[in-house]
Design a protein around this motif. Structure first.
Motif, mmCIF file in Angstrom:
data_model
loop_
_atom_site.group_PDB
_atom_site.id
_atom_site.type_symbol
_atom_site.label_atom_id
_atom_site.label_comp_id
_atom_site.label_asym_id
_atom_site.label_seq_id
_atom_site.Cartn_x
_atom_site.Cartn_y
_atom_site.Cartn_z
ATOM 1 N N SER A 448 9.461 -11.331 3.142
ATOM 2 C CA SER A 448 9.322 -10.193 2.241
ATOM 3 C C SER A 448 8.225 -9.290 2.751
ATOM 4 O O SER A 448 7.188 -9.745 3.245
ATOM 5 N N SER A 449 8.457 -7.978 2.622
ATOM 6 C CA SER A 449 7.475 -7.016 3.137
ATOM 7 C C SER A 449 6.215 -7.046 2.290
ATOM 8 O O SER A 449 6.265 -7.044 1.077
ATOM 9 N N GLU A 461 8.786 1.333 3.211
ATOM 10 C CA GLU A 461 8.877 0.013 2.569
ATOM 11 C C GLU A 461 10.327 -0.344 2.252
ATOM 12 O O GLU A 461 10.727 -1.501 2.338
ATOM 13 N N GLU A 465 12.231 -3.721 3.351
ATOM 14 C CA GLU A 465 12.799 -4.592 2.322
ATOM 15 C C GLU A 465 14.284 -4.823 2.576
ATOM 16 O O GLU A 465 14.804 -5.927 2.409
#
Length: 1651
Positions: A448-449, A461, A465
């Motif tokens: 997960s970012s 983002e 993601e």
């Protein structure tokens, strides 16, 4: 001879019709033009040659036709040629070819509207007559002369339409065409030549592909190579460089098939030249897809001839085509996407020839920017998927290439890499060690970012993601579908599972591990042996167990908890063989909890479940060595959670659990050292986890924990700043100190909660308590203060006797309590959640300290309570105002369910309640309660609802506690003297506008009454007697409905009256009177209701206080403006003054109209007395019956009389009182007839403009101005009074019928009023049938009135009453019949119409009565058919009467007048009124039921004469006429003695079904012609007359019916029908002003000639 003449006549008519239709094709309307075209096509089914010849001649005669007209005719020719090609004779074919060629080449310009249809004609003819068409075309295609654009276009289309027919002409055509190519200068002509050449090439290739079925299988492709080669040279050398993009595209489309026909030497010769040309075109404004498509065809030919021929061009091809690859295909642009995949197809063909160069080129591109890398990866993945055989030998090189890309940082490139990896995996190229790096790449990018991770990339983002989600899905997909990679996945995933950098990827990792561990080969994988040559060591079981437990601290993160638990369950045997049974039982329960808690997982509950699971596990293993190893592994893994506080906190708690299962003190010390290692850097959540772990340790090792905490206090909090200049403020050091202090305070709190009290209490006050108090006084941070307060609360709980078995007293309890309460003095303006939480904590902790012995003194108690009330209620007010100022922030998530307050405020109120309870329990006596109520009383009546609610909530808590804990003895008081005062103060709050306040107030009323009953000596059983009743009333009070609230308030007052002690009556009354002036209107109204009920019940006991009470009410009402409160005050006065009535009827009638509120209230008060109200009604009836209802001024204006209208207005108010019901029932006939007649008279009447003077002020004129009356509508006033009367009589259904008259405000005639009467009479007969005889008698007095509205009203009522057979007695019927017959001579047409309606109702009576009166009724109805006074609807009413009477009258009577009726109703068949028209047609159908009598023949003539009318009106504009025609046709068809027609009508003419008129009339026309041949001349001639109808639809229907009938006639009847006349009339209709008629006429004309 005659037959020949008939044929000639018909042919002559056909030519005339065709000519007219051809001319009509130029109509301005599109619908008509379409109909003409369809008509011509329809005629062409049988007369295609006539149509074609006629159009050709017409076009030649009119060489300058409008383009729209010409285009339609040419399209019609094209359609006929396509549909009826085989039936066109040779002569016409020749004419068509000649005409088409002439029309196509008439204008040298390109005119697609006319040229494309004739081109289509030639193409259609060429399918069969290819030689003739080509002969005609070649005449216009002469050597040396540039042909017309359409000539080439036609040849190209013909080549596609008839391959076998055109190929023999291609060589010769090319021979003529090639010399022209150099002469072409026009771009459009170049495009046409290229189009034709391309189609020729396609035709040649298709011919060769189907050579086996070709007419000449000796034809060879080489036969055309020379000509195609020459044309190819021209296109490539010159035309392809045209500036016109369309020319280039046409050339490109032609080059593909042409290049396939070239000889091999020519291919090799042209390839070096053509490829650069095509590649250069990409730079120009030419469709890229056309270029790529041509290039793909060229490359295919090149590869088929020799793979090596592309090597020299490979570099150039790769460079240019690579630019055409879309890095981000946009599927919203299909052209770009099509070109993208066509380019990839080109790469396939290049790779077939030189795969090495392709890969080398892609490697080079992978060293460039993001776009180039993505495009290169697209090509590689495409080649792996679609050209596996070609690229198989280079797979190792591809894998090397891909490994170099695994370090890419761009998210978009990573997605492209992922796509290529998946392609390799599915092709089986990532097995064993080779695929390890690639699988790890997928795992790494499935994380997960996070902020830190995102900082390393330039992508947004969302991109990261999306990449993470894609990688996670891909990883699981590979795990479940590609079994070859399982041996690689298992060790790799296990390794990553234990690494810190993969913590955010643990969800997909655990999901995959859960799947892998569930398979049969799990044991082999766990042991590390999968049969692969490269095996990997499986991690230690303690590592997996510890890592899993820590990760379970945050199970809701992407649902990883479920996957981790599933994985643990599958590897239980690996962890410890003894755990399998336990985990089989425990883990499914944990999984179920997580699944059920989808939306929210409660951390505390989950922690307890997980800690219990670990404790059970350790107990089950029961090996201290195993426990210590487990703990050591957890300590080693703590470094994994530096950036993950939740997981680290869970690891702390797991370590603490291990200490509870060991006696090794050194190990416990090491665990505590580990927990406190990062004490200075702990955040708030870290402190919480740390304190929880320390508390768990103290369960078994308090002797180790307390010294450790004390050492930390001394060491860390006394540590000074390391700054050189100590006088400078060190913010970092202060922050560390506060964090340490917060953690230690929380630890002490948890220790006080968890440790054994016997060990803890002796050390607590001296060692811990004083230090915690000091922290409260020293702290500047609210969170530290809160922690210190909570710690004090937990310590105080340890001093409580319930836990303090050693009975150790807290010596400085008072001082500590003062310190705690003092924390409420902080600023309350900010209202931050942290501040509210701190206040709540203060109150809760204070409540705990109050419980400790010894008890507080009264003064201390009052001081604490007053201080707490002031601070808390002030904060509650500020909170409510902040919510009002910011309504958007008060979302549902911030408010508690059904409360409207924030959770923080709710907790604060709960804490205050806990505090007051503890205060009251110190001394449970009336004085304590009185002092608490005195402190609360100002807050109960505060302006703000939030404060009122809070105060009442506190009072309710106090009363509950008091009742539950009060004890009665000899020394306690025997009476509760505060009952009346408290109830009087609380009563207004029982009707507070805020429902929460209302609920709390009623709770308090109940509790006060219960408390009073206890003091009166009653037991709890006495309370139970009225509890259920009170609860019901309490529930009813929770409503916004005023009526329900009024009733519930009255019920509450009755309960209070019944339970209130006698000595409390006066205090209660005095206290309640103040409630009338309450600031809230609903509260003051509720006080008035309670007062009213109270005076009704207790008034007899207040004889000496009546004046005082009355003066008090009046004094309060003088300042009350709220309506409900005023009404309640009036009712209260009425209750006291019930024995002193005054008659005020005469005075009230002289008041100005309309009545004001006070007068209306007086009428309603008087109506409550039954004797007085009965006398008033008698007086009103006398006034209305003896006084004229209106006067006529200036012979025009009708003005209502005042006195009758005033009486009616008064009754409107009086009948609103339910007690008037008995009077209305008794006087129902008189009142009903009076109201109905008065209402009829007042329709359209002006209001009174004056009022009579009072007797003492009479003057010469007897009137005074009455301006308010101008606004009155007498009819509306009467209707309202009438409605009130009916409702009072419980005749709601009649009242509903009365309201059908909705236009009283603007009505100027009686129409709406008369329409209302039928429903009214029906409901009267239904509701009060017993009153009908008296009603008829009452109406008789109005039947001969001088006022026309009264006579109309009576006639309407009688007419509707006649229809009520079931409710009307025979005697009444006779009387009504007599009255109606007498009224037939009334001068009013409305009265006469209503009389006919009533007389026709005889049909619903018994046959005996029908036979007795039918003759006079039928005579009256016949007379009514001729009564046609202007605007009168008498004939229509007479027809409706006939419809009803025909069903019941004697057959002989009907047969005698059958023809007479038919003749009298015929004029109405074509009336404009559709209802009248439909009714007349229906009557014809009704009388058709009577036959076989002397009138049969005359009536049959009437049927034959009207049959056309009925068929035409079947498609009328109005549905009612259509239904009438359906009915009548079904009745008259049996007269015509044709079974088919009768069956057709009976089956299809249903009222509710949709009739497809065109289909129906077409079928009917055939039956009519077959079965009623003799009737055809008359039917057609009658139909012809309707071509002049005023309705366009009827004219259209007539045209269609004529065409159908004439077209279906057999030859032997043709002579009887003048075809020329029919055609003439239809041709006239072809020029009708209505477009639909013209279209129908055109359609009808076609029907004449297709039979």
């Amino acid at each position: 001879m005659t037959s020949a003449m008939d044929v000639n006549a018909k042919n002559s008519s056909l030519q005339v019709v065709i000519g007219s239709l051809v001319e009509a094709a130029g109509d301005k309307n599109e619908t008509v033009r379409h109909a003409v075209s369809e008509s011509l096509k329809k005629i062409a089914r049988k007369h295609q040659n006539d149509i074609l010849d006629n159009i050709i001649c017409y076009c030649k005669r009119n060489s300058k036709l409008p383009l729209q007209h010409l285009s339609l005719l040419l399209k019609t020719i094209e359609n006929i040629c396509q549909e009826h090609l085989s039936n066109i004779n040779e002569v016409t074919v020749s004419n068509l070819i000649e005409f088409a060629m002439e029309e196509m080449t008439r204008n040298s310009d390109y005119i697609p509207e006319s040229q494309m249809p004739v081109s289509g004609v030639l193409v259609a003819l060429g399918k069969i007559h290819c030689n003739q068409v080509m002969e005609g075309i070649l005449k216009q295609f002469q050597p040396g002369v540039l042909p017309h654009y359409c000539i080439l276009h036609t040849m190209g289309n013909l080549a596609s339409a008839n391959v076998f027919g055109i190929v023999p002409f291609i060589k010769a055509t090319l021979g003529t065409m090639l010399p022209m190519l150099g002469m072409v200068r026009n771009d459009a002509l170049k495009q046409a030549f290229a189009f034709a050449l391309g189609r020729f090439g396609d035709a040649i290739l298709e011919y060769m592909a189907n050579i086996d079925t070709a007419p000449d299988n000796t034809v060879k492709k080489d036969s055309f190579s020379t000509e195609i080669s020459i044309a190819y040279d021209v296109l490539v050398s010159s035309w392809i460089n045209s500036r016109e993009p369309k020319v280039c595209e046409a050339v490109l489309q032609a080059l593909g098939p042409m290049f396939s026909i070239l000889e091999t030497d020519k291919v090799f010769e042209q390839l070096p030249r053509l490829i650069p040309i095509l590649l250069n075109l990409y730079r120009r404004n030419v469709d890229s897809y056309a270029i790529s498509q041509c290039l793909a065809a060229v490359l295919l030919v090149a590869v088929e001839h020799s793979k090596s021929c592309l090597e020299l061009h490979a570099d150039n091809l790769l460079n240019v085509l690579f630019e055409m690859v879309c890095p981000f295909p946009d599927y919203a642009q299909p052209a770009a996407v099509k070109n993208h995949y066509e380019v990839l197809r080109c790469f396939d063909r290049i790779a077939t020839a030189c795969v090495g160069k392709v890969l080398e080129f892609m490697i080079h591109q992978l060293k460039n920017g993001e776009r180039e890398k993505i495009k290169a990866l697209f090509v590689i993945s495409h080649l792996v998927n679609s050209s596996e055989n070609v690229i198989q030998s280079k797979i190792s090189d591809v894998i090397v290439i891909m490994k170099n890309l695994l370090s890419e940082s761009s998210g978009k490139v990573k997605k492209a890499v992922l796509k290529t990896i998946v392609a390799l995996a599915y092709k089986g190229h990532l097995n064993g060690e080779t695929g390890m790096e690639f699988i790890e790449y997928i795992v790494r990018n499935s994380r997960s970012s996070s902020t830190d991770q995102a900082a390393n990339y330039t992508d947004s983002e969302n991109v990261l993601e999306d990449l993470s989600h894609t990688c996670a899905s891909t990883l699981y997909l590979l795990t479940t579908t590609v079994s070859e990679v399982e041996g690689t996945l298992w060790p790799l995933l296990m390794k990553c599972y234990l690494l810190s950098e993969y913590t955010t990827a643990c969800t997909p990792i655990a999901r995959c591990l859960a799947h892998l561990s569930s398979k049969d080969c799990c044991e082999k994988m766990l042991s590390g042996g999968m049969g692969n040559e490269h095996t990997h060591k499986v991690p230690h079981s303690f590592s997996l167990f510890g890592r899993s437990l820590a990760l379970l601290g945050n199970p809701s993160q992407t649902k990883r908890g479920i996957y981790i638990l599933s994985f643990m369950k599958n590897i239980a045997k690996m962890i410890n063989p003894h755990l399998c049974p336990l985990w089989e039982q425990k883990i499914p329960d944990l999984i179920s909890y997580l699944k059920e808690s989808t939306f929210e997982i409660h951390d505390q509950v989950w922690d307890e479940l997980l800690l219990e699971f670990v404790s059970s596990t350790l107990t089950e293993v029961d090996e201290e060595k195993w426990t210590l190893e487990m703990g050591e592994q957890l300590k080693e893994q703590l470094t994994l959670y530096t950036s993950y506080p939740i997981e680290r906190g869970m690891a702390f708690k797991m370590l603490a659990v291990t200490t509870c299962h060991t006696t090794d003190k050194l190990y416990v010390g090491r665990v505590l050292d580990v927990i406190f290692t990062s004490l200075r850097q702990y955040s708030a959540s870290d402190s919480k986890h740390c304190s929880k772990a320390v508390g768990i340790c103290s369960r078994n090792h308090l002797s180790i924990v307390l010294p450790k905490l004390e050492g930390l206090r001394k060491e860390e909090l006394s540590r000074r700043s390391s700054r050189l200049l100590s006088f400078m403020k060190d913010i970092k050091h202060e922050g560390e100190q506060e964090r340490i202090r917060l953690t230690l305070l929380q630890c002490y709190g948890e220790v006080a909660l968890e440790a054994p009290s016997t060990e803890l209490m002796p050390r607590m006050e001296q060692n811990v308590l004083q230090w915690v108090v000091q922290q409260i006084q020293m702290s500047k941070d609210a969170s530290v203060t809160d922690a210190a307060l909570r710690a004090l609360g937990k310590i105080a709980e340890g001093f409580h006797p319930n836990r303090n078995s050693l009975q150790i007293m807290m010596q400085n309890r008072t001082e500590v309590l003062n310190v705690i309460i003092g924390q409420l003095n902080t600023d309350c303006v900010t209202l931050s959640p942290l501040h509210l939480m701190l206040m709540t904590t203060v109150l809760r902790v204070a409540a705990i300290f109050i419980k400790l012995p010894p008890a507080l003194a009264p003064q201390e108690r009052i001081s604490v309570l007053k201080h707490c009330f002031t601070k808390v209620y002030h904060v509650i007010l500020l909170d409510s105002k902040s919510v009002q100022r910011q309504p958007d922030t008060a979302s549902d998530e911030l408010l508690t369910e059904n409360s409207g307050i924030t959770p923080e405020i709710e907790d604060l109120q709960s804490a205050l309640g806990m505090l007051v309870q503890e205060m009251l329990l110190i001394s449970v006596c009336p004085s304590t309660l009185d002092e608490m109520f005195t402190l609360l009383e100002p807050w109960i009546s505060q302006k703000y609802a939030s404060q009122r609610t809070a105060a009442l909530d506190t009072l309710s808590t106090i009363l509950h506690c008091y009742i539950s804990n009060v004890r009665f003895g000899c020394e306690t008081p025997t009476k509760f003297s505060q009952t009346g005062i408290i109830l009087g103060r609380i009563a207004p709050r029982c009707t507070d506008p805020d429902l929460k306040v209302r609920q709390k107030a009623t709770d308090c009323v109940y509790l006060v009454l219960c408390l009073a009953a206890r003091y009166e000596g009653h037991s709890k059983d006495y309370e139970n007697e009225f509890t259920n009743h009170f609860n019901k009333v309490q529930n009813e009070l929770q409503t916004d409905d005023p009526q329900r609230l009024f009733k519930a308030t009255g019920d509450l007052a009755q309960i209070v009256c019944s339970k209130l002690p006698q000595f409390q009556v006066i205090p209660f009354t005095d206290s309640l009177l103040d409630g009338l002036m309450d600031a809230e209107p609903s509260s003051s109204s509720g006080a008035s209701v309670i007062l009213n009920v109270f005076l009704k019940i207790k008034g007899g006991e207040l004889y000496h206080q009546v004046n005082e009470i009355l003066n008090g009410i009046l004094k309060q009402l003088s300042n009350v403006h709220y309506v409900q409160t005023r009404n309640g005050g009036l009712r209260a006065i009425l209750a006291l003054a019930h024995h002193h009535p005054k008659s005020v009827v005469s005075a009230l009638l002289l008041q100005r109209l309309p009545y004001d509120l006070s007068v209306s209230e007086c009428w309603m008060v008087l109506a409550q007395d039954p004797v007085l109200s009965s006398d008033i009604i008698e007086q009103f009836l006398s006034i209305i019956s003896t006084t004229p209802l209106y006067e006529i001024q200036n012979d025009k204006v009708k003005i209502a009389a005042l006195l009758p209208l005033a009486a009616i207005s008064a009754m409107s108010n009086m009948f609103s009182i339910a007690s008037m019901n008995s009077i209305t029932v008794k006087k129902f006939p008189e009142l009903f007839s009076m109201f109905l007649v008065a209402m009829g008279c007042y329709v359209g009447i002006s209001p009174p403009i004056c009022v009579p003077q009072k007797p003492e002020n009479t003057n010469k004129y007897g009137i005074v101005p009455n301006r308010g009356a101008y606004k009155l509508n007498p009819a509306k006033v009467t209707q309202d009074a009438f409605k009130a009367f009916l409702l009072c009589s419980n005749c709601e259904l009649i009242a509903e019928a009365l309201l059908q008259c909705t236009h009283m405000d603007s009505g100027e005639n009686l129409t709406a009023f008369i329409k209302m009467i039928p429903g009214l009479v029906k409901k009267v007969c239904q509701c009060v049938p017993q009153s009908l005889p008296k009603l008829v008698g009452c109406f008789n007095q109005y039947g001969t009135s001088n006022y026309e509205p009264q006579r109309i009203t009576v006639a309407a009522f009688y007419a509707e009453l006649m229809a009520m057979r079931g409710s009307l007695q025979m005697v009444l019927m006779e009387s009504i019949m007599s009255n109606l017959l007498n009224c037939l001579a009334d001068p009013s047409p409305v009265v006469r119409q209503l009389c006919l309606k009533g007389l026709a109702s005889l049909s619903c009576w018994e046959q005996e009565q029908v036979n007795r009166h039918s003759e006079c009724v039928l005579s009256a109805l016949l007379q009514g058919l001729d009564d046609q006074e202007n605007g009168s609807k008498i004939p229509f009413e007479a027809m409706k009467g006939f419809i009803r009477m025909l069903k019941v009258a004697d057959d002989t009577q009907i047969e005698n007048i059958q023809v007479t009726i038919a003749l009298r109703i015929k004029p109405y068949f074509e009336k404009d009124d559709p209802e009248l028209r439909a009714t007349a047609i229906q009557i014809f159908g009704d009388i058709a039921r009577y036959g076989n009598k002397p009138s049969k023949t005359p009536f049959l003539e009437q049927i034959n004469g009207n049959l056309a009318c009925f068929f035409l009106h079947l498609n009328d504009d109005h549905e009612m006429v259509i239904k009438a025609c359906k009915y009548t046709l079904k009745q008259v068809c049996p007269w015509l003695q044709t079974e088919k027609l009768n069956s057709m009508c009976q089956e299809h003419l249903h009222n509710e079904s949709v009739l497809y008129y065109t289909n129906f009339i077409t079928a009917v026309s055939k039956i009519l012609v077959d079965d009623l041949k003799d009737l055809m001349p008359l039917l057609i001639m009658n139909t012809l007359s309707y071509l002049k109808s005023s309705w366009p639809r009827i004219r259209g229907n007539a045209a269609m019916l004529i065409g159908l009938l004439s077209g279906n006639l057999p030859l032997d009847l043709n002579n009887s029908i003048p075809l020329d006349t029919v055609c003439s009339r239809l041709l006239q209709s072809l020029k009708d002003e209505n477009q639909e008629v013209r279209a129908k006429a055109a359609e009808a004309l076609s029907s004449l000639f297709i039979s």
